[in-house]
Write a protein that holds these residues in place. Structure first.
Motif, short mmCIF file in Angstrom:
data_model
loop_
_atom_site.label_atom_id
_atom_site.label_comp_id
_atom_site.label_asym_id
_atom_site.label_seq_id
_atom_site.Cartn_x
_atom_site.Cartn_y
_atom_site.Cartn_z
N ILE A 233 8.12 -9.51 14.42
CA ILE A 233 6.99 -9.62 13.49
C ILE A 233 7.46 -10.28 12.19
N THR A 234 6.49 -10.82 11.47
CA THR A 234 6.74 -11.24 10.11
C THR A 234 5.57 -10.76 9.25
N LEU A 235 5.60 -11.07 7.97
CA LEU A 235 4.60 -10.50 7.05
C LEU A 235 3.88 -11.59 6.29
N SER A 236 2.60 -11.39 6.06
CA SER A 236 1.87 -12.39 5.29
C SER A 236 0.63 -11.84 4.60
N SER A 237 0.38 -12.40 3.42
CA SER A 237 -0.83 -12.06 2.65
C SER A 237 -1.98 -12.99 2.99
N ASP A 238 -1.65 -14.22 3.45
CA ASP A 238 -2.68 -15.24 3.67
C ASP A 238 -3.51 -15.40 2.39
N ALA A 239 -2.79 -15.46 1.25
CA ALA A 239 -3.47 -15.51 -0.04
C ALA A 239 -4.14 -16.87 -0.27
N HIS A 240 -5.36 -16.81 -0.76
CA HIS A 240 -6.09 -18.02 -1.17
C HIS A 240 -6.29 -18.02 -2.69
N LYS A 241 -5.74 -17.01 -3.37
CA LYS A 241 -5.74 -16.90 -4.84
C LYS A 241 -4.42 -16.24 -5.22
N PRO A 242 -3.86 -16.56 -6.40
CA PRO A 242 -2.59 -15.94 -6.78
C PRO A 242 -2.62 -14.41 -6.72
N GLU A 243 -3.72 -13.81 -7.17
CA GLU A 243 -3.74 -12.33 -7.22
C GLU A 243 -3.77 -11.69 -5.83
N GLU A 244 -3.99 -12.48 -4.79
CA GLU A 244 -3.98 -11.92 -3.44
C GLU A 244 -2.57 -11.82 -2.85
N VAL A 245 -1.59 -12.43 -3.50
CA VAL A 245 -0.20 -12.38 -3.01
C VAL A 245 0.30 -10.93 -3.10
N LYS B 212 -0.97 -8.25 -2.32
CA LYS B 212 -1.96 -7.27 -2.78
C LYS B 212 -1.99 -6.01 -1.92
N TYR B 213 -1.80 -6.19 -0.61
CA TYR B 213 -1.86 -5.03 0.30
C TYR B 213 -0.48 -4.71 0.89
N SER B 214 0.54 -4.83 0.05
CA SER B 214 1.91 -4.52 0.50
C SER B 214 2.01 -3.12 1.06
N LYS B 215 1.35 -2.20 0.39
CA LYS B 215 1.46 -0.80 0.78
C LYS B 215 0.92 -0.61 2.21
N GLU B 216 -0.23 -1.22 2.46
CA GLU B 216 -0.84 -1.11 3.79
C GLU B 216 0.05 -1.76 4.85
N ALA B 217 0.67 -2.90 4.50
CA ALA B 217 1.57 -3.57 5.45
C ALA B 217 2.77 -2.69 5.74
N GLU B 218 3.28 -2.06 4.70
CA GLU B 218 4.45 -1.20 4.90
C GLU B 218 4.12 0.03 5.75
N GLU B 219 2.89 0.51 5.63
CA GLU B 219 2.48 1.62 6.48
C GLU B 219 2.50 1.23 7.96
N VAL B 220 2.08 -0.01 8.23
CA VAL B 220 2.12 -0.51 9.62
C VAL B 220 3.56 -0.60 10.11
N LEU B 221 4.44 -1.11 9.27
CA LEU B 221 5.86 -1.23 9.65
C LEU B 221 6.42 0.13 10.03
N LYS B 222 6.08 1.11 9.21
CA LYS B 222 6.58 2.45 9.42
C LYS B 222 5.99 3.07 10.69
N LYS B 223 4.69 2.96 10.81
CA LYS B 223 3.99 3.54 11.95
C LYS B 223 4.55 3.05 13.28
N PHE B 224 4.85 1.75 13.34
CA PHE B 224 5.33 1.17 14.60
C PHE B 224 6.85 0.99 14.62
N ALA B 225 7.52 1.55 13.61
CA ALA B 225 8.98 1.51 13.52
C ALA B 225 9.54 0.08 13.64
#
Ligand SMILES: [Zn+2]
Ligand SMILES: [Zn+2]
Length: 259
Positions: A215-227, A229-242
């Motif tokens: 896997i890799t990680l991405s924001s798919d940001a179309h505005k600077p503030e979206e970079v 932005k959902y790191s926490k949610e992404a990290e939860e997925v990483l943890k959940k699926f080890a």
């Protein structure tokens, strides 16, 4: 998140903000490896992509910024490429880039993630739509031209879900992604969309885990503030699926880093 490989620029005509501001936001969010992967040009142009003549402008700018910010962050150069059979352009495929993200946004001529064409979902069997979508993803993987599978289940964007088990619909595509040694991005942009879910869904992440796909990680940001932005949610997925490793690409070569 430490890595964020999928970010856009104003060149695609539907993003905003200075490229420098995307990078500053990434530094602020503690991202260590940041990639621009703007929408590669399309022929014919759909108005939502950069132009072919803008490719050198984009590539040179990313390389210049890579140098400028090298003490704070590593910047990578990529493209997000539309997979439309018969429309892959050598200038993009052979570009001097770190990676290409293969994305399906079109089923034949239907740009299914554009709200302008929403009515098509209501006029067609939803399972058929999902099957056609994952057939396209399967073909995309079979070309062996891409390093990353973009937003693997984008077809859920407007929250029209299939009646059939998504794992059955997607299995062949996932097998081909494994065969092609591609990585699947955990793309948080779905959280900004009507579906309000990360791509891919938990069901598909189960399959990805089962097939031992990187896997890799991405924001798919179309505005600077979206970079980031959902790191926490992404990290939860990483943890959940080890998932403890994340793929990055330099010169089209995969490297797994610890996360
Ligand atoms: Zn876009
Ligand atoms: Zn996309």
């Amino acid at each position: 998140m430490k890595v964020d490989l999928h970010n856009h620029t104003v060149l695609c005509n539907h993003a905003s903000g200075e490229m420098e501001d995307y990078i500053k936001e990434a530094i602020k969010k503690n991202i260590k490896i940041f990639g621009f992967a703007d929408h590669a040009p399309l022929n014919p142009d759909d108005g939502y992509r950069m132009k072919f003549k803008e490719m050198p402008i984009y590539e040179e700018k990313v390389k210049r910024l890579k140098e400028e910010f090298k003490n704070d962050i590593e910047i990578l150069l990529g493209y997000e490429v539309d997979f439309i059979p018969g429309h892959l352009d050598k200038r993009v495929i052979n570009s001097n880039t770190d990676y290409l993200i293969g994305s399906v946004h079109y089923l034949k001529t239907w740009n299914f993630d554009n709200p302008q064409y929403l009515s098509v979902y209501k006029n067609k069997d939803i399972d058929k739509i999902w099957e056609e979508y994952f057939q396209a993803v399967e073909e995309m993987a079979k070309t062996n031209l891409f390093q990353i599978a973009g937003h693997l289940d984008l077809i859920k964007v407007f929250n029209f879900k299939p009646k059939k088990d998504v794992r059955l619909i997607a299995k062949k595509a996932i097998k081909e992604i494994k065969k092609a040694n591609m990585a699947v991005e955990i793309n948080t942009s779905g959280l900004r969309k009507p579906v309000k879910e990360i791509y891919p869904s938990n069901e598909l992440l189960e399959l990805i885990k089962e097939f031992d796909i990187d896997i890799t990680l991405s924001s798919d940001a179309h505005k600077p503030e979206e970079v980031g932005k959902y790191s926490k949610e992404a990290e939860e997925v990483l943890k959940k699926f080890a998932f403890d490793k994340c793929a990055v690409f330099r010169n089209r070569e995969k490297k797994l880093i610890k996360i």
